[in-house]
Motif scaffolding. Structure first.
Motif, short mmCIF file in Angstrom:
data_model
loop_
_atom_site.label_atom_id
_atom_site.label_comp_id
_atom_site.label_asym_id
_atom_site.label_seq_id
_atom_site.Cartn_x
_atom_site.Cartn_y
_atom_site.Cartn_z
N PRO A 91 -4.33 -13.98 -17.25
CA PRO A 91 -5.15 -13.47 -16.15
C PRO A 91 -4.44 -13.52 -14.81
O PRO A 91 -3.79 -14.52 -14.47
N GLN A 92 -4.55 -12.44 -14.05
CA GLN A 92 -3.85 -12.29 -12.78
C GLN A 92 -4.73 -11.52 -11.81
O GLN A 92 -5.70 -10.87 -12.21
N ALA A 93 -4.36 -11.59 -10.55
CA ALA A 93 -5.10 -10.85 -9.52
C ALA A 93 -4.79 -9.36 -9.61
O ALA A 93 -3.77 -8.94 -10.15
N VAL A 94 -5.69 -8.58 -9.05
CA VAL A 94 -5.47 -7.15 -8.85
C VAL A 94 -5.34 -6.93 -7.35
O VAL A 94 -6.24 -7.30 -6.59
N TRP A 95 -4.23 -6.34 -6.93
CA TRP A 95 -3.93 -6.19 -5.50
C TRP A 95 -4.35 -4.83 -4.98
O TRP A 95 -4.18 -3.79 -5.66
N TYR A 96 -4.90 -4.84 -3.76
CA TYR A 96 -5.31 -3.61 -3.10
C TYR A 96 -4.77 -3.60 -1.67
O TYR A 96 -4.95 -4.55 -0.92
N GLY A 97 -4.12 -2.49 -1.32
CA GLY A 97 -3.61 -2.32 0.04
C GLY A 97 -3.08 -0.91 0.21
O GLY A 97 -2.61 -0.29 -0.75
N ASP A 98 -3.19 -0.39 1.39
CA ASP A 98 -2.61 0.90 1.78
C ASP A 98 -3.40 2.13 1.34
O ASP A 98 -3.25 3.18 1.95
N GLY A 99 -4.21 2.05 0.31
CA GLY A 99 -4.93 3.23 -0.13
C GLY A 99 -6.02 3.63 0.85
O GLY A 99 -6.43 2.85 1.72
N THR A 100 -6.48 4.85 0.72
CA THR A 100 -7.57 5.33 1.56
C THR A 100 -8.88 4.65 1.16
O THR A 100 -8.98 4.10 0.05
N PRO A 101 -9.89 4.69 2.01
CA PRO A 101 -11.17 4.10 1.62
C PRO A 101 -11.72 4.67 0.32
O PRO A 101 -12.22 3.91 -0.52
#
Length: 417
Positions: A91-101
């Motif tokens: 199990p690992q994190a899911v990363w979010y950044g840079d994408g549009t809303p």
């Protein structure tokens, strides 16, 4: 400092089976097939009721990780292939950044629905704060506060009523604009940073199944007395707690003590005390414990909790060679590290909600030059991959030096027939 890109899986059952059939490595084939299934589109939730999570969520692996596994199998390096596979299937994190809303709303919703379908808790690492990473290896993020707030609103819409733990903006509080010369004389950028973090807490923490954790750096960085006022300014009062050691290497026992001191100091401050009076991690244990016994009386359930990143701390921090580098960058792709404790929601510590793998082990921190002219990493003799890209050599290091081991130790050589 951190370095990440969000990556998905391109596992293809037909290609996988072709590559593995001649070698009949059943366990690797089955696991890679499972990875491909995990990458399939999530199905729509059929009910508003969601059973409580019983485990942490494992997202699809980095596609380049799957390619490395296949390459290792083709070269009959089966133990290494199984080790990298075991690492990616933890199990690992899911990363979010840079994408549009719109992009982040759809992607977050897909993740939380898929996790809920497996009765698993997703760990969402949000990494889009304006001026992130002090414009270094992982530079980027939203252009300004209004853009960031719109992005957070989209994350909120994506999560909805489903369970999620949010790692809110690594390095956002431990590495303020004022820490790296990016602020103006009035400190407005640091003020904006606190406003942005506070907005995210107020937007996400009220969601029915969401817990938000704020950036508290790690035990080898800021003192407790310096860190606690930053957490307060960022809105810790209305968050579940804080996170430690993201993309770093401090040992578990050190982090547990630091987390206890930070949580205790926050409790002291909420009772009207001053952070300047709190013991820090460099006090003797006896003196610090005596202070805690005298000043902190809240039950653990009433105190701020924390989570720790154990993805790469199995061998502890790297000690650079003395006097060799002007900037050794001990946080950046250090050699000889290993994965650490497995992610769990059962820590045995009343203040620690989880041990999690936030940093994706095997993904590069950036093109580290350690103060040299570059472009090579002088500790490795070649150029490291860009931030967030898969780093095959480091992936094998993390597997070989894992503590605890990623694979059970062989009972002994089997007879040749």
């Amino acid at each position: 400092m951190t370095a990440h890109d969000h990556a998905g899986s391109n596992g293809t059952p037909s290609r996988t089976s072709r590559a593995l059939r001649p070698l009949t490595v059943a366990v690797v084939a089955a696991a890679l097939a499972g990875s491909a299934l995990a990458a399939a589109p999530a199905q729509a939730a059929t009910s508003a009721y969601v059973a409580p999570p019983t485990a942490l969520y494992t997202p699809p692996a980095n596609s380049d990780a799957n390619q490395q596994i296949l390459d290792l199998v083709r070269h009959r390096q089966l133990k290494d292939a199984a080790g990298v596979l075991a690492m990616t299937r933890t199990p690992q994190a899911v990363w979010y950044g840079d994408g549009t809303p719109d992009e982040v709303r759809v992607s977050v919703h897909r993740t939380v629905v898929e996790a809920a379908r497996h009765h698993a808790l997703p760990v969402l690492a949000l990494y889009n704060i304006p001026g992130r990473d002090c414009a270094q290896y992982s530079a980027g993020g939203a252009a300004d506060t209004p853009q960031y707030e719109a992005w957070i609103d989209a994350v909120r819409a994506g999560i909805g009523h489903l369970p999620a733990s949010v790692i809110l903006e690594p390095d956002s509080l431990a590495l303020l604009p004022s820490d790296c010369g990016q602020d103006d004389a009035q400190g407005s950028k640091t003020t904006e940073r606190y406003t942005e973090i506070h907005y995210a807490v107020d937007a996400l923490e009220p969601l029915a199944g969401t817990k938000v954790y704020l950036d508290a750096g790690h035990s080898g960085w800021h003192s407790v007395n310096d860190l606690v006022p930053r957490l307060v300014a960022g809105g810790i009062d209305t968050a579940t707690g804080f996170f430690l050691n993201v993309s770093n290497y401090r040992p578990d026992s050190e982090l547990a003590w630091y987390g206890k001191l930070v949580s205790s100091c926050l409790s002291h401050v909420s009772d009207g005390g001053s952070a300047a009076d709190c013991p820090n991690q460099w006090w003797s244990v006896n003196d610090a414990q005596a202070w805690l016994d005298a000043h902190v009386h809240a039950a653990p359930s009433a105190m701020k909790h924390f989570v720790t990143d154990t993805s790469r701390n199995g061998q502890g921090p790297w000690t650079p060679p003395a006097g060799v580098y002007s900037d050794p960058q001990d946080w950046c792709n250090p050699p000889g590290r290993g994965t650490g404790a497995r992610p769990t929601l059962n820590t045995g510590d009343a203040l620690a909600d989880a041990k999690v793998w936030v940093k994706i082990p095997g993904e590069s921190d950036g093109q580290c030059t350690r103060g040299t002219a570059g472009p090579n990493d002088p500790e490795r003799g070649y150029q490291d991959p860009a931030a967030g890209k898969w780093f095959p050599q480091q992936a094998l290091e993390l597997v070989h030096n894992a503590n605890p081991r990623l694979l059970p130790e062989a009972a002994g050589p089997k007879p040749v027939r």
